[in-house]
Design an enzyme around this catalytic site. Structure first.
Site, PDB file in Angstrom:
ATOM      1  N   GLY A   1     -56.182 -32.749   9.528  1.00 46.83           N
ATOM      2  CA  GLY A   1     -56.910 -33.468  10.573  1.00 46.83           C
ATOM      3  C   GLY A   1     -57.288 -34.821  10.016  1.00 46.83           C
TER       4      GLY A   1
ATOM      5  CB  SER B   1     -60.334 -36.357   5.039  1.00 39.79           C
ATOM      6  OG  SER B   1     -60.055 -37.727   4.872  1.00 39.79           O
TER       7      SER B   1
ATOM      8  CB  CYS C   1     -52.865 -32.521   5.474  1.00 36.71           C
ATOM      9  SG  CYS C   1     -52.449 -34.265   5.736  1.00 36.71           S
TER      10      CYS C   1
ATOM     11  NE  ARG D   1     -59.075 -40.756   4.507  1.00 37.63           N
ATOM     12  CZ  ARG D   1     -59.076 -41.833   5.278  1.00 37.63           C
ATOM     13  NH1 ARG D   1     -58.867 -43.029   4.773  1.00 37.63           N
ATOM     14  NH2 ARG D   1     -59.285 -41.705   6.567  1.00 37.63           N
TER      15      ARG D   1
ATOM     16  CG  HIS E   1     -49.708 -30.568   8.282  1.00 40.55           C
ATOM     17  ND1 HIS E   1     -50.963 -30.411   8.820  1.00 40.55           N
ATOM     18  CD2 HIS E   1     -49.634 -31.858   7.876  1.00 40.55           C
ATOM     19  CE1 HIS E   1     -51.618 -31.560   8.757  1.00 40.55           C
ATOM     20  NE2 HIS E   1     -50.840 -32.457   8.191  1.00 40.55           N
TER      21      HIS E   1
ATOM     22  CD  GLU F   1     -50.897 -26.694   9.453  1.00 41.69           C
ATOM     23  OE1 GLU F   1     -51.311 -27.832   9.730  1.00 41.69           O
ATOM     24  OE2 GLU F   1     -50.595 -26.349   8.291  1.00 41.69           O
TER      25      GLU F   1
END
Length: 199
Positions: A48, A50, A80, A109, A179, A181
């Site tokens: 998402g 941070s 992430c 980042r 990711h 997912e």
């Protein structure tokens, strides 16, 4: 034993992690409040934004409870933005951004670039059997430094980002820049479910 694993549901791709964890054999549920955190054996901090997750962790009074559970040995997996939240040091972050600092590592980042620079690449993840993991990177961080207690378990194997560290483990804490997912490949989630079971 079916471990109960929460997904920190402040911001980010919560639903996708809940679905992947459930498919990998966990009792998965969103976690937004300290009382919900008390009921889980492990936690996923999703991808998402941070800085937003950091702010909402304070607003929802989740920072101290998560810090305590990490200190107490609860397994946590960050993907992430979740990797950024677990890092002891963040480069190119905002000055007011605070994470949970569980893993002795320095991450950069948005290291791979902006949203338009998102890409996919094969990553071999130690402890995850089978072919290299097809990893999806979206405004992803990479790891620039790890402490002595941190195992590097995944690097990008080809392309301009070759050899960049993108998966690490320190004890019960796991983090990936990518990711899993979003791919339908459950191996990283199954690895984390096993880690929670063992703990």
């Amino acid at each position: 034993m079916v471990p109960v694993i929460g997904v920190l549901a402040l911001q980010g791709d919560v639903r996708e992690h809940v679905a992947a964890l459930a498919a990998a054999g966990a009792d998965a549920r969103p976690v937004r409040r300290p009382s919900e955190l008390d009921a889980v054996d492990g936690l996923v901090i999703p991808g998402g934004e941070s800085t937003t997750i950091s702010k909402l962790a304070d607003i929802f009074e989740m920072r101290e409870p998560i810090d305590k559970r990490i200190a107490g040995g609860m397994p946590v997996y960050g993907s992430c933005a979740g990797m950024i939240m677990l890092a002891a040091e963040v480069l190119d972050g905002r000055a007011d951004q605070r994470g949970f600092a569980g893993i002795d590592m320095t991450v950069r980042r948005n290291a791979f670039g902006r949203q338009v620079d998102s890409f996919e690449a094969p990553v071999e993840v130690a402890g995850v059997p089978g072919e290299p993991f097809h990893a999806v990177f979206i405004r992803a961080p990479w790891v620039e430094r790890v402490g002595a207690a941190v195992q590097v378990i995944g690097k990008v194997t080809g392309g301009p980002a070759a050899e960049r560290v993108v998966a690490v483990r320190q004890g019960n804490l796991l983090a990936t820049s990518f990711h899993p997912e979003l791919t339908g490949d459950l191996r990283v989630h199954a690895y984390f479910v096993d880690l929670v079971r063992a703990a």
